[in-house]
Motif scaffolding. Sequence first.
Motif, PDB file in Angstrom:
ATOM      1  N   VAL A   1       0.965  -1.167  -0.061  1.00 31.36           N
ATOM      2  CA  VAL A   1       0.161   0.158   0.036  1.00 31.36           C
ATOM      3  C   VAL A   1       0.806   1.274  -0.171  1.00 31.36           C
ATOM      4  N   GLN A   2       0.530   2.263  -0.918  1.00 27.37           N
ATOM      5  CA  GLN A   2       1.343   3.443  -1.070  1.00 27.37           C
ATOM      6  C   GLN A   2       0.286   4.654  -0.955  1.00 27.37           C
ATOM      7  N   ALA A   3       1.133   5.742  -0.423  1.00 24.13           N
ATOM      8  CA  ALA A   3       0.231   6.944  -0.207  1.00 24.13           C
ATOM      9  C   ALA A   3       0.441   7.655  -1.716  1.00 24.13           C
ATOM     10  N   LEU A   4      -0.748   8.053  -2.365  1.00 23.97           N
ATOM     11  CA  LEU A   4      -0.552   8.872  -3.665  1.00 23.97           C
ATOM     12  C   LEU A   4      -0.439  10.150  -3.331  1.00 23.97           C
ATOM     13  N   GLU A   5      -1.159  10.626  -2.235  1.00 24.56           N
ATOM     14  CA  GLU A   5      -1.585  12.098  -1.983  1.00 24.56           C
ATOM     15  C   GLU A   5      -1.679  12.420  -0.467  1.00 24.56           C
ATOM     16  N   VAL A   6      -1.177  13.454   0.161  1.00 22.52           N
ATOM     17  CA  VAL A   6      -1.455  13.749   1.109  1.00 22.52           C
ATOM     18  C   VAL A   6      -2.398  15.062   1.332  1.00 22.52           C
ATOM     19  N   HIS A   7      -3.376  14.822   2.303  1.00 23.04           N
ATOM     20  CA  HIS A   7      -4.490  15.941   2.134  1.00 23.04           C
ATOM     21  C   HIS A   7      -4.560  16.677   3.510  1.00 23.04           C
ATOM     22  N   GLU A   8      -3.975  16.162   4.525  1.00 25.00           N
ATOM     23  CA  GLU A   8      -3.996  16.758   5.667  1.00 25.00           C
ATOM     24  C   GLU A   8      -2.834  16.255   6.629  1.00 25.00           C
ATOM     25  N   VAL A   9      -2.306  17.311   7.339  1.00 24.40           N
ATOM     26  CA  VAL A   9      -1.268  16.808   8.426  1.00 24.40           C
ATOM     27  C   VAL A   9      -1.456  17.512   9.575  1.00 24.40           C
ATOM     28  N   VAL A  10      -1.627  16.934  10.723  1.00 23.71           N
ATOM     29  CA  VAL A  10      -1.904  17.457  11.995  1.00 23.71           C
ATOM     30  C   VAL A  10      -0.711  17.368  13.039  1.00 23.71           C
ATOM     31  N   PRO A  11       0.206  18.106  13.554  1.00 25.97           N
ATOM     32  CA  PRO A  11       1.014  17.866  14.373  1.00 25.97           C
ATOM     33  C   PRO A  11       0.902  16.970  15.557  1.00 25.97           C
ATOM     34  N   PRO A  12       1.799  16.143  16.027  1.00 25.53           N
ATOM     35  CA  PRO A  12       1.463  15.407  17.302  1.00 25.53           C
ATOM     36  C   PRO A  12       1.289  16.244  18.483  1.00 25.53           C
ATOM     37  N   GLU A  13       0.489  15.523  19.352  1.00 22.87           N
ATOM     38  CA  GLU A  13       0.140  16.202  20.854  1.00 22.87           C
ATOM     39  C   GLU A  13       1.654  16.324  21.125  1.00 22.87           C
ATOM     40  N   GLY A  14       1.674  17.299  22.430  1.00 19.81           N
ATOM     41  CA  GLY A  14       2.860  17.301  23.095  1.00 19.81           C
ATOM     42  C   GLY A  14       2.876  16.009  24.037  1.00 19.81           C
ATOM     43  N   ASP A  15       4.365  15.616  24.407  1.00 21.95           N
ATOM     44  CA  ASP A  15       4.363  14.540  25.280  1.00 21.95           C
ATOM     45  C   ASP A  15       4.717  14.658  26.714  1.00 21.95           C
ATOM     46  N   GLY A  16       4.466  16.007  27.014  1.00 27.97           N
ATOM     47  CA  GLY A  16       4.482  16.494  28.426  1.00 27.97           C
ATOM     48  C   GLY A  16       5.936  16.835  28.832  1.00 27.97           C
ATOM     49  N   ARG A  17       6.807  16.634  28.008  1.00 23.95           N
ATOM     50  CA  ARG A  17       8.101  17.133  28.483  1.00 23.95           C
ATOM     51  C   ARG A  17       8.283  18.558  28.300  1.00 23.95           C
ATOM     52  N   ALA A  18       9.066  19.152  29.054  1.00 27.81           N
ATOM     53  CA  ALA A  18       9.297  20.714  29.108  1.00 27.81           C
ATOM     54  C   ALA A  18      10.505  20.905  28.438  1.00 27.81           C
ATOM     55  N   ALA A  19      10.326  20.534  27.160  1.00 25.37           N
ATOM     56  CA  ALA A  19      11.772  20.572  26.370  1.00 25.37           C
ATOM     57  C   ALA A  19      12.178  21.998  26.005  1.00 25.37           C
ATOM     58  N   LEU A  20      11.155  22.917  26.066  1.00 25.00           N
ATOM     59  CA  LEU A  20      11.482  24.261  25.763  1.00 25.00           C
ATOM     60  C   LEU A  20      11.684  25.216  26.927  1.00 25.00           C
TER      61      LEU A  20
END
Length: 193
Positions: A75-94
């Motif tokens: 199975v192969q992706a032919l087109e990307v329609h939407e991307v939603v960034p992942p939720e934070g993982d709870g780490r205070a990296a910033l």
Amino acid sequence: MRSFETGIMGEDNSRNLISGHVKWFDPTRGFGFVVAEDGGPDILLHANVLRNFGQSSIADGSAVTVSVQHTDRGVQALEVHEVVPPEGDGRAALEDLDFPDTDHSDLPLEPARVKWFDKGKGFGFANVFARPEDVFIHVEVLRRSGLADLQPGEAIGLRVIDGRRGRMAALITSWDSALRGENEPSEASEDVD
């Protein structure tokens, strides 16, 4: 263009719309895999398909909607329609950057080019059009923006805040996404190639 159907793809090689998440994507190797919400085999996501969406990378764990096709190789992706960034993982990296965890969508989108970015070091810099100072880019901001890596010379849109050490990116988008109207580009956007 054929119409899309939701569900698992048929054997007739017709396109189907699938929702899932990025298992992993390696921009250096030029591909990665998506796992469908409804299960089934991993879906190959090639870098060219992602570039057609306007991104050169995508963060692991990002939610995606893709059109897929069943081939002899899987199975192969032919087109990307939407991307939603992942939720934070709870780490205070910033935390060390004194970075407020707020919505920055009200900030103007500034056209920029990546000067350099080192994923291993976790940061890099970009040059905003018609501004002399660099803009700091932290890997966590990149991940929160749904991207996994940046390449030197890549056109991007930045929403920038003034941090303790100077200007820093609060939100990053591919410039192609900004031009498609997913963000409000500034007037200087027409000068970015």
